[in-house]
Design an enzyme around this catalytic site. Structure first.
Site, PDB file in Angstrom:
ATOM      1  N   TYR A   1       0.777  -1.219  -0.124  1.00  0.00           N
ATOM      2  CA  TYR A   1      -0.183   0.751   0.012  1.00  0.00           C
ATOM      3  C   TYR A   1       1.069   1.395   0.395  1.00  0.00           C
ATOM      4  CZ  TYR A   1      -3.489   4.034   1.054  1.00  0.00           C
ATOM      5  OH  TYR A   1      -3.914   4.585   1.171  1.00  0.00           O
TER       6      TYR A   1
ATOM      7  N   TRP B   1       1.291   5.514  -2.079  1.00  0.00           N
ATOM      8  CA  TRP B   1       0.938   6.574  -3.062  1.00  0.00           C
ATOM      9  C   TRP B   1       2.132   6.664  -4.348  1.00  0.00           C
ATOM     10  CZ3 TRP B   1      -1.938  11.730  -3.309  1.00  0.00           C
ATOM     11  CH2 TRP B   1      -2.862  11.614  -3.077  1.00  0.00           C
TER      12      TRP B   1
END
Ligand SMILES: Nc1nc2c(c(=O)[nH]1)N[C@H]1C(S)=C(S)[C@@H](COP(=O)(O)OP(=O)(O)OC[C@H]3O[C@@H](n4cnc5c(=O)[nH]c(N)nc54)[C@H](O)[C@@H]3O)O[C@H]1N2
Ligand SMILES: Nc1nc2c(c(=O)[nH]1)N[C@H]1C(S)=C(S)[C@@H](COP(=O)(O)OP(=O)(O)OC[C@H]3O[C@@H](n4cnc5c(=O)[nH]c(N)nc54)[C@H](O)[C@@H]3O)O[C@H]1N2
Ligand SMILES: [Mo]
Length: 773
Positions: A113, A115
């Site tokens: 996980y 960005w």
């Protein structure tokens, strides 16, 4: 670096478009792209990091792991040894082969996980998932740290999170209807600086301002005064964190008592109103959810709550909830209740009114939706089904085989032997980091691709140095409707490779090189994805034309279709919502049927579980998004570091709370609870209400010893690692209670920005550190 050879090339990150000043090898500055009238300064700090001491420049292996092999030594308490790419790739490939052969692919956790960085091709999640899919699959994660609770509950009661986003009111509509915006959790302008996938030009905050100028009224219901742009002239209603649902119930109770609810809307477009009304008036539990009742919980006086309700009469109203409200204990309830309020007033699905799903919390939220969709690097098919709700990672690692509930079903945690991360940082994003550090010791092997010797690298066995977005060619195209060239502006230093090059080498070693690369170089792929994007959507310039136009152009307008809530209103039979009833579910038989005591069948006030420790830890900690960074990214850069106090992350504390603790502005303070402790730099004032402190996320975790005091100010040593409820199992970072005191004694130095190899030797002696105080 000679001036004559220097040139400027366009580039793009999650926080906007810039021109990179470069001599072809080294970037000296990022300046905002002229297309952007309201640029974010976040990007300007990036060049200072690229050749900093913390930059990883060669593959590194943890000493204990190199000597003892998988499963040996302590992560977070070891030194690192540089190795060749050949050695590193061999170690990783052999380990993937060993783990999948012996335990099966579910033993590889590849959720990864995070960005990462902008760029359609180099997007690290696409890269790692494509690679791991070809290797036979991996245990995945579902939902996000941003919006897990909202995603799951909206799927059950309102046709899904994408439907809510597509139905969001825009600032333009809010201007046209001169709406009233009740913003629970505020609309912090600093948060609209960023958007996943990039932003051509920042227009969100100017949209808010135009709405205000046109006559819209804003009310910010939040513990922090600065949770809205000053130009909005918003009424600030301070609220005890975690009590929004009570206030919304108090507003609902007032509206219905005045008989101003929209019965017609409730009857035609919702189910379960009767059941909810019983609860609202206390017929099921003996507690009417009146303004007085809400006042006793939230600290907002009853007259103010009633006034907020009265102001909605005859006025187009938006009930907005920030993401923060649902990144909290019982986080499912706030968005569900806001939706219910918007149903009560009948505003749902009307332009400029209704439910405001995280309006302004990302740049794309509140601006018109463009249906344009750029091409992506295909991840392929995951051959196995194992998954966890993303924030349950520490539970999974520490209790393999244990059962967990999620969204109506029961699952078992897989037994993870290998963790592989590229483009995210659990030692940034996860809660209760001391607990994570413990759970993190269990797998045999941890592999990460990182730019820097950050907290993730310091807790890995094999660290592979990855190029930044300034060191690759690509293009960004996000939900904001722009297309931006990312022209390689710098050479990666030392032995650094791109994620694509790393996965290509590994794929080759594992025998599926051609499947991974399709015999294409990275630049071939960028060209191909750009070609596919143009093929899908007529009107996009060629690559050369894009560069001639300065590197950033608006994407063609593609009709996104009628927003689902509006379509429902127009013709409920033809356009039902994707719920069992086809309508908004104020009472959900499905959720009630799960029989979760922490998520009943209708929106319900449930006190945060964290409140059980309120006596020892009297201050609410809100750990929102940092103004000067994107999460933890480039915390080592000069822009982020300019915001620190004595090198520590600033903590906002109210004047009254500071005085009671003899804390002065600029003091170094210790913030603590039963889970952990960190230092921070006090900012004393009235921007935060008494009883609440704010410490933004993203200071690189910097324990003076494993599990010890974090010298730098990472709030996640203090936050609880608890699922929002058994429904969504989302993270509940914003439900944290702490105590704060003035720190006495010698202040430990910041070592977070030191090179990887030196991380343990430095432990004993606190040497003076370049750039820290
Ligand atoms: N207490 C608390 N915790 C929170 C939150 C909160 O409100 N409070 N918010 C949560 C939310 S909403 C989110 S979205 C998460 C964010 O959590 P993350 O997305 O994990 O945070 P980032 O700092 O963006 O991490 C990205 C990492 O990837 C690396 N990286 C960037 N680009 C690349 C690349 O191209 N290749 C490789 N290999 N690496 C790259 C960066 O160096 C960085 O370490 O945090 C969550 N955590
Ligand atoms: N500059 C910058 N902007 C960002 C990001 C970043 O890292 N940097 N990250 C982006 C990401 S990934 C996301 S998901 C969004 C997150 O968007 P949000 O979750 O909305 O942002 P936060 O900053 O966590 O919280 C917003 C405000 O909510 C308030 N708050 C906290 N708890 C409560 C509560 O219980 N009740 C009420 N009423 N208010 C509360 C706090 O005062 C806080 O300032 O932000 C995005 N924007
Ligand atoms: Mo997020």
């Amino acid at each position: 670096m000679t001036g004559s050879r220097s040139r400027r090339v366009p580039t793009a990150g999650h926080f906007g478009t810039y021109l990179a000043e470069t001599d072809g090898t080294v970037v000296t500055a990022l300046t905002p792209h002229p297309i952007d009238d309201d640029p974010s300064p976040i990007g300007t700090g990036v060049p200072s990091t690229l050749h900093s001491r913390s930059r990883l420049t060669s593959p590194m292996v943890r000493r204990g792991y190199l000597d003892g092999g998988p499963g040996t030594g302590v992560r977070g308490d070891d030194t690192y040894v540089p190795v060749s790419w050949d050695t590193a790739v061999g170690l990783v490939a052999d380990e993937i082969d060993r783990v999948r052969g012996r335990y099966g692919n579910s033993a590889i956790y590849g959720g990864s996980y995070g960005w990462g960085s902008a760029g359609r091709f180099h997007h690290p999640q696409s890269q790692i998932h494509r690679f791991l899919n070809l290797a036979g699959g991996y245990t995945a994660s579902v939902e996000s740290y941003s919006s897990a609770a909202m995603q799951v509950v909206l799927r059950r009661v309102a046709g899904g999170y994408p439907a809510a986003l597509a139905s969001n009111p825009t600032w333009q509509e809010i201007a046209e209807h001169r709406s009233l915006v009740l913003a629970f959790g505020g609309i912090a302008a600093r948060n609209a600086q960023v958007n996943g996938g990039g932003i051509g030009a920042h227009v969100n905050v100017s949209g808010q301002r135009k709405a205000r100028e046109a006559g819209a009224d804003f009310v910010v219901i939040s513990p922090q005064r600065t949770d809205s742009d000053d130009a909005l002239d918003a009424q600030w209603v301070p609220i005890v964190p975690g009590t929004d649902v009570a206030v919304m119930l108090g507003i609902a109770h007032t509206i219905v008592t005045a008989d101003r609810h929209d019965r017609d809307f409730l009857e035609r477009f919702t189910v379960g109103w009767d059941r909810f009304e019983q609860y609202l008036f206390g017929r099921t539990d003996g507690i009417p959810k009146s303004a007085e009742w809400a006042s006793s919980i939230s600290g907002i006086d009853a007259a103010t709550i009633r006034e907020l309700a009265h102001r909605t009469f005859g006025r187009r109203t938006v009930f907005a909830t920030s993401y923060s409200l649902q990144r909290a204990d019982h986080g499912e309830q706030a968005p569900w209740m806001a939706l219910t309020l918007a149903a009560i007033t009948g505003d749902l699905g009307l332009p400029g009114g209704g439910f405001g799903c995280a309006l302004g919390a990302l740049h794309q939220l509140g601006i018109p939706v463009n249906g344009f969709r750029p091409a992506a690097f295909e991840q392929g098919v995951r051959p196995i089904a194992d998954f966890i709700p993303v924030a349950r990672i520490a539970d999974m690692l520490s209790t393999p085989g244990a059962e967990f509930d999620y969204d109506g079903a029961r699952y078992r945690y897989p037994d993870i032997k290998m963790v592989y991360w590229a483009g995210g940082n659990p030692f940034h994003h996860h809660q209760d980091l001391n607990r994570l550090v413990g759970a993190w010791q269990r797998p045999d092997t941890v592999v990460v691709h990182e730019h820097f010797a950050n907290s993730l690298a310091r807790h890995a066995d094999i660290v592979l140095p990855a190029a930044t977005w300034l060191e690759r060619n690509d293009f960004a195209a996000g939900a904001d409707g722009y297309i931006s060239a990312i022209v390689k502006a710098a050479e990666p230093p030392g032995d650094v490779k791109t994620d694509y090059e790393i996965f290509s080498l590994l794929s080759e070693r594992l025998g599926f090189g051609r499947e991974f690369t399709a015999d294409q170089t990275a630049d071939d792929w960028v060209t191909e994805l750009y070609r596919r994007t143009r093929e899908r959507t007529p009107g996009i310039p060629t690559w050369d034309e894009l560069l001639e136009a300065g590197g950033v152009v608006p994407a063609p307008e593609v009709d996104p279709g009628v927003p689902p809530y509006r379509a429902l209103r127009a013709d409920p039979a033809a356009h039902p919502l994707a719920t069992p009833s086809g309508r908004f579910e104020i009472f959900s038989e499905t959720i009630a049927g799960f029989d979760y005591d922490d998520c009943p069948g209708h929106p319900t006030w449930l006190p945060p579980r964290e409140w059980s420790v309120a006596e020892a830890f009297p201050l609410h900690l809100v750990s929102g998004q940092p103004e000067r960074r994107l999460h933890s990214q480039f915390d080592n850069g000069d822009h982020s570091r300019a915001g620190k106090i004595e090198g520590r992350e600033p903590i906002l504390i109210n004047r009254v709370d500071a005085a009671a603790r003899s804390i002065a502005d600029g003091d170094v303070v210790r913030v603590f609870n039963d889970r952990g402790q960190c230092l921070a730099g006090a900012v004393v004032g009235d921007d935060i209400m008494s009883g609440v402190v704010r410490l933004s996320t993203g200071a690189w975790y910097d324990p003076v010893e494993p599990g010890g005091l974090d010298a730098h100010g990472n709030p996640n040593v203090l936050t609880p690692d608890r699922g929002t409820s058994r429904l969504a199992q989302g993270p509940s970072a914003h439900s944290a209670l702490v105590q704060v005191e003035k720190f006495v004694g010698p202040v430990p130095p910041i070592r977070a920005f030191e090179p990887l190899g030196s991380c343990v030797e430095n432990l004993q002696v606190y040497p003076s550190v370049e750039g820290s105080t």
